[in-house]
Design an enzyme around this catalytic site. Structure first.
Site, PDB file in Angstrom:
ATOM      1  N   GLN A 188       0.825  -1.222   0.000  1.00 18.97           N
ATOM      2  CA  GLN A 188       0.000   0.000   0.000  1.00 18.97           C
ATOM      3  C   GLN A 188       0.858   1.271   0.000  1.00 18.97           C
ATOM      4  OE1 GLN A 188      -3.064   0.570  -0.551  1.00 18.97           O
ATOM      5  NE2 GLN A 188      -4.181  -1.334  -0.165  1.00 18.97           N
ATOM      6  N   SER A 189       2.047   1.197  -0.574  1.00 18.26           N
ATOM      7  CA  SER A 189       2.976   2.334  -0.595  1.00 18.26           C
ATOM      8  C   SER A 189       2.410   3.562  -1.308  1.00 18.26           C
ATOM      9  CB  SER A 189       4.258   1.887  -1.300  1.00 18.26           C
ATOM     10  OG  SER A 189       5.028   2.995  -1.707  1.00 18.26           O
TER      11      SER A 189
END
Ligand SMILES: *Cc1c(COP(=O)(O)O)cnc(C)c1O
Length: 319
Positions: free
Chosen positions: A66-67
């Protein structure tokens, strides 16, 4: 490579200032206006400029699934006609995997990465070092296929990325009176390093609130600082003890939301209508509130909002 809308807004949080008895301001890097906003846009202007100059066909990086960095990089690559590939893990860790759950594996930034056409590879959770090794293999895969590849370190934290935040520091100084404190979420370190360099020798104290539990991360910051000095060509000596990086608000671990962060998110949303993100800015804002309460931070204070809003939609439950 121009990407963002700068200067980002700087404004006072009047209602919250009254509530907590502080002169509290906010720098809106959640509103950088590109790829969903966030602090990474500043680094990417320099990183993509380099990628284009080198004739890169593929940019390879790595990060948590989920960067926010991968999302903003995917957008930057898309507009430059460069393929973006990233090695990811849902919840990479340093020593042991946190027992609490992290973010969902779909929605949030993952949805945006898919819309942007990024090549996301997801590996089973393991250490950061294993993630870096996967990124090297991924770069090799593209090279073997005959592509011109540029690898970019996690979070865009190299000298060029940090330079984006030297410029951000100058942008802040041009926006008005100096602050006593600048507080922000810190992780891969180029936000902290760039601001520290820019504000070195001024009255402003630069305080990062760590989102990773490893104090050793300061070695990486010191190394990055040295490479930034080399890039700029001017030394602004920074003693190791002079770094202000507070590790008290990491919560259950990197990538895992904290209760204090959830409370800080509700407070800021309900009193100012501004959203934080569970992995970074919520923890930093919780830290700011606690340190004000403890009397460790006072005066004219700036919270540098680094963005991250999309992961609210991958947060499994209200804590
Ligand atoms: C990446 C990120 C940070 C940390 O910035 P670094 O330069 O990697 O230390 C903070 N907040 C948000 C929302 C981010 O995406």
């Amino acid at each position: 490579m121009p990407l963002i809308l700068a200067p980002t807004p700087l404004h006072r949080l009047d209602r919250l200032s009254d509530r907590i008895g502080l002169d509290l301001w906010i720098k809106r890097d959640d509103l950088t206006g590109f790829g969903g906003g966030g602090n990474k846009g500043r680094k990417l202007e320099y990183l993509l400029g380099d990628a284009l100059a080198q004739g890169a066909e593929v940019v390879v990086t790595c990060g948590a699934l989920q960067s926010n960095f991968i999302r903003q990089l995917a957008a930057a690559c898309a507009v430059c006609g460069i393929r973006c590939a990233a090695a990811t893990m849902a919840l990479p860790y340093e020593y042991a995997r946190p027992t609490e759950s992290g973010l969902a594996a779909t929605g949030g930034n993952v949805l945006l990465d898919e819309i942007l056409g990024a090549d996301l590879r997801v590996y089973p959770d393991a250490t950061w070092d294993e993630l870096f090794a996967h990124a090297n293999d991924l770069a090799e895969e593209y090279r073997t296929a005959g592509k011109q590849v540029l690898t970019i370190p996690i979070g865009g934290s190299c000298a060029r990325g940090a330079y984006g935040f030297v410029q951000a520091g100058a942008e802040l100084q041009a926006q008005g009176d100096p602050f006593d404190w600048v507080v922000f979420a810190s992780s891969s370190g180029s936000t902290h390093t760039g601001l520290q360099y820019a504000l070195h020798g001024t009255k402003t104290r630069v305080l990062g609130v760590a989102c990773d539990p490893e104090p050793d991360i300061l070695d990486d910051y010191a190394e990055l600082y040295a490479s930034l000095e080399a890039l700029v060509g001017e030394r602004r000596n920074m003693r190791r003890q002079a770094w202000r990086l507070n590790f008290d608000f990491v919560g259950p671990g990197y990538g895992v939301p904290s209760r204090e962060g959830a409370a800080a998110t509700e407070l800021l949303a309900r009193i100012e209508g501004i959203f934080l993100d569970p992995v970074y800015s919520a923890k930093a804002f919780a830290g700011l509130l606690a340190l004000v309460e403890a009397g460790e931070i006072a005066g004219r204070v700036l919270f540098w909002h680094t963005g991250g809003f999309p992961t609210l939609f991958a947060t499994p439950s209200k804590l």
